[in-house]
Enzyme design. Structure first.
Site, PDB file in Angstrom:
ATOM      1  N   ARG A 295       0.825  -1.206   0.000  1.00 12.05           N
ATOM      2  CA  ARG A 295       0.000   0.000   0.000  1.00 12.05           C
ATOM      3  C   ARG A 295       0.859   1.255   0.000  1.00 12.05           C
ATOM      4  NH1 ARG A 295      -4.570  -2.489   4.162  1.00 12.05           N
ATOM      5  NH2 ARG A 295      -5.796  -3.476   2.492  1.00 12.05           N
ATOM      6  N   HIS A 437      -5.362  -0.652  -6.910  1.00 11.78           N
ATOM      7  CA  HIS A 437      -4.380  -1.594  -6.384  1.00 11.78           C
ATOM      8  C   HIS A 437      -4.383  -1.634  -4.859  1.00 11.78           C
ATOM      9  CE1 HIS A 437      -1.600  -1.613 -10.175  1.00 11.78           C
ATOM     10  NE2 HIS A 437      -2.505  -2.564 -10.214  1.00 11.78           N
ATOM     11  N   GLU A 438      -4.178  -2.832  -4.315  1.00 10.69           N
ATOM     12  CA  GLU A 438      -3.991  -3.049  -2.871  1.00 10.69           C
ATOM     13  C   GLU A 438      -5.121  -2.491  -2.028  1.00 10.69           C
ATOM     14  OE1 GLU A 438      -1.911  -5.190  -2.583  1.00 10.69           O
ATOM     15  OE2 GLU A 438      -1.058  -4.866  -4.558  1.00 10.69           O
ATOM     16  N   GLY A 439      -6.334  -2.684  -2.470  1.00  8.62           N
ATOM     17  CA  GLY A 439      -7.496  -2.213  -1.729  1.00  8.62           C
ATOM     18  C   GLY A 439      -7.979  -0.883  -2.277  1.00  8.62           C
ATOM     19  N   GLN A 444      -9.948   1.355   1.942  1.00 13.46           N
ATOM     20  CA  GLN A 444      -9.033   2.096   2.820  1.00 13.46           C
ATOM     21  C   GLN A 444      -9.811   2.976   3.804  1.00 13.46           C
ATOM     22  OE1 GLN A 444      -5.908   1.200   2.654  1.00 13.46           O
ATOM     23  NE2 GLN A 444      -6.274   0.011   0.795  1.00 13.46           N
TER      24      GLN A 444
END
Length: 600
Positions: A295, A437-439, A444
């Site tokens: 992240r 990407h990545e959540g 978040q």
């Protein structure tokens, strides 16, 4: 002048004037380092980014990897770039000497790699993912796994990935169904499918190791039943032999085109072997190490992509003659478009986003260093809480605001901006991936409001408030204009009050009401966090000017960008807070909560 990718002066300002990164050298972990080694690493990254990665970007973006003869074939220029990234030590720059690393602070490494991301983020992606994957094995793997996988990954001989998402599950990891059956030989037979696996196959190295979430036969349902496995594309036998991992599909992406995104199928022939990393059913807790590192990497990718576009639009605006000032009444020679007030507005907004976001990532990285290596337990705990709190912000603000910044770069280029003959349209495509990407940003927001700000009874939030108030006090003492300090102080107070109101709803059982506006909450928190970075940079700039330091233009530019962000963006906190809570005695806006599917 060629695109500098990032401002060297601003990077040095952050490292040595704002964060005083040299103080880390007093810690045993970094005792062998000093400014000389930091600057050497930075200089090497700058040179590689500018002279090799950036010139390769257009060609690699235009020719994505293709499947040929059963392997993904990357652009030939990547085969020139990858060994030089490995030679710089990027796979293990921050790792201990005991595992072959350089033991550099994350703060220094992160800002150095920003140049490489700005030059060609797809090329950097191979080593960034490999480093984080190998780190998982370093921390949780046994000696045999470290010898089998980690050592080769840190050496750059093999690369690594994270394999979480499945076609039917998306971001809902509780629904992962990849199956792992134990054998008497110590490995597991794995079957299942994963999607969106960046770098899942290529011809840069002989092998790729997938850090994979799966469920051991008989494990509990949901998150608590997931375990972590290392699954190579090829396993050791008579040389490297096929491990029953097949590329089942290729995702054709709008950006990051040099790094293939793949659908992988495990165990179609019943012979995909995976090795358990760490304890059974602890996969999620372990994988969060890599997810959080990723992240922050995505956040830095976003700022790097915004930065290279900012410097491109800045150069274009300075050299493109068009129109005349309103006061000239269309007389005289045309002027560079940077002379037009609205173009300066767009450039200043880009600068505020890029340099504010970079400061946030540098600060987050500093707390990663202190959380891992500070001598005092209390300092490590304080920094760990701040690191956890800031991670969703450091990922999301650069991605969301970075997209806006990239759009402004395209806008400044006018009709040329949306043509592929100029690079801003490509960087805009790249940037959009960072919000996913990545959540996603929504995930978040749920993480920040649902977990991080209420963790440990709100201790992390209290520490954050101390940091912001300390920066405001320093700015006041340095002579930063009172209105800017007052604006941030007010926004912080609103944020604390909003958080308390929402947390009380959660404690009363109204979790849906608490989290309804979690994305708006993330935005308002991000504005305060970046405002904190700008008031601190303004304070340091004012102190430097008072001491007669130069160059004056640089410090005046910092002060002006800080003024802009604190006057333009931070006041939005009040309106966002009203959406979240409804204001004094009110209720949060419930429009999309009550909107029925059939109404759309």
């Amino acid at each position: 002048m060629a695109n500098p990718l990032l401002s060297d002066r601003h990077v040095d300002f952050l490292l040595y004037e704002v964060l005083d990164v040299e103080r880390l050298c007093a810690l045993p972990a970094f005792a062998d380092h000093g400014r000389e080694t930091f600057d050497l690493f930075l200089a090497s990254a700058r040179r590689l980014g500018r002279e090799l990665l950036y010139p390769s970007y257009r060609d690699i973006d235009a020719a994505p990897p293709e499947m040929r003869d059963g392997r993904m074939r990357v652009h030939p220029k990547l085969r020139e770039i990858y060994p030089q990234l490995v030679a710089l030590g990027l796979t293990n720059a921050t790792r201990p000497v005991a595992v072959g690393g350089q033991q550099l602070p994350v703060t220094v490494s992160a800002l150095a790699t920003a140049y490489l991301m700005a030059g060609n983020l797809s090329a950097y992606g191979y080593v960034g993912l490999t480093s984080a994957a190998a780190h998982l094995i370093e921390v949780f793997g046994d000696a045999s796994l470290k010898e089998r996988f980690m050592s080769r990954m840190y050496a750059g001989e093999w690369t690594g990935t994270m394999a979480l998402t499945e076609p039917h599950a998306g971001s809902s990891l509780a629904d992962v169904t990849t199956r792992a059956t134990p054998t008497a030989d110590g490995h597991y037979l794995v079957s299942g499918s994963k999607i969106f696996i960046s770098g899942g196959d290529h011809d840069l190295t002989d092998n790729v190791v997938h850090m994979t979430l799966g469920r051991i036969d008989g494990a509990p349902a949901g998150i608590k039943g997931l375990s972590l496995f290392a699954i190579p594309n090829r396993r050791e036998g008579d040389g490297l032999v096929d491990n029953d991992v097949r590329v089942a599909g290729v995702i054709h992406k709008i950006g990051w085109r040099g790094l293939p995104s793949l659908i992988l199928s495990f165990g179609e022939r019943g012979d995909c072997r995976g090795w358990l990393v760490g304890e059974p059913n602890r996969g999620i807790a372990q994988m969060f190490q890599m997810m959080n590192e990723a992240r922050i990497m995505v956040g830095m990718n976003a700022i790097a992509t915004a930065s290279v576009a900012y410097h491109e639009s800045l150069a274009y605006a300075a050299g493109r003659a068009q129109g005349r000032p309103p006061s000239s009444r269309a007389q005289g020679a045309q002027v560079p478009i940077i002379e037009h007030a609205d173009v300066r507005r767009m450039l200043l907004r880009q600068k505020a986003i890029v340099e504010g976001g970079l400061a946030l990532l540098a600060t987050t990285s500093l707390h990663a260093d202190l959380a891992g290596h500070a001598s005092e337990t209390a300092v490590r705990r304080r920094s760990q809480l701040l690191l956890d709190l800031l991670t969703p912000v450091a990922k999301t603000f650069p991605a969301e605001s970075g997209f806006e910044s990239n759009a402004l770069a395209l806008q400044i280029h006018g009709g040329y901006g949306y043509s592929s003959e100029y690079l801003p349209e490509a960087w805009l495509r790249d940037q959009k991936l960072n919000t996913l990407h990545e959540g996603t940003s929504g995930i978040q927001g749920l993480d920040l409001l649902g977990r991080k700000v209420v963790a440990a009874g709100g201790e992390a939030l209290a520490i954050f408030a101390e940091e912001v108030n300390g920066a405001i006090a320093r700015a006041r003492a340095a002579g930063v204009v009172a209105a800017a300090c007052d604006q941030l102080a007010s926004a912080l107070a609103i944020t604390l009050e909003t958080t308390a109101t929402l947390a009380a709803r959660g404690l009363a059982g109204d979790v849906d009401g608490m989290l309804l506006h979690s994305t708006d909450y993330l935005t308002l928190f991000s504005l305060v966090a970046v405002g904190w970075q700008w008031i601190l940079q303004a304070a340091v700039a004012a102190e430097a000017l008072a001491a007669g330091c130069g160059p004056r233009d640089f410090y005046d530019g910092i002060a002006c960008a800080a003024q802009y962000f604190l006057a333009t963006d931070v006041p939005r906190v009040a309106a966002l807070a009203a959406l979240c809570t409804g204001g004094a005695g009110g209720a949060a806006d419930d429009s999309y909560a009550r909107m029925k599917p059939e109404w759309f």
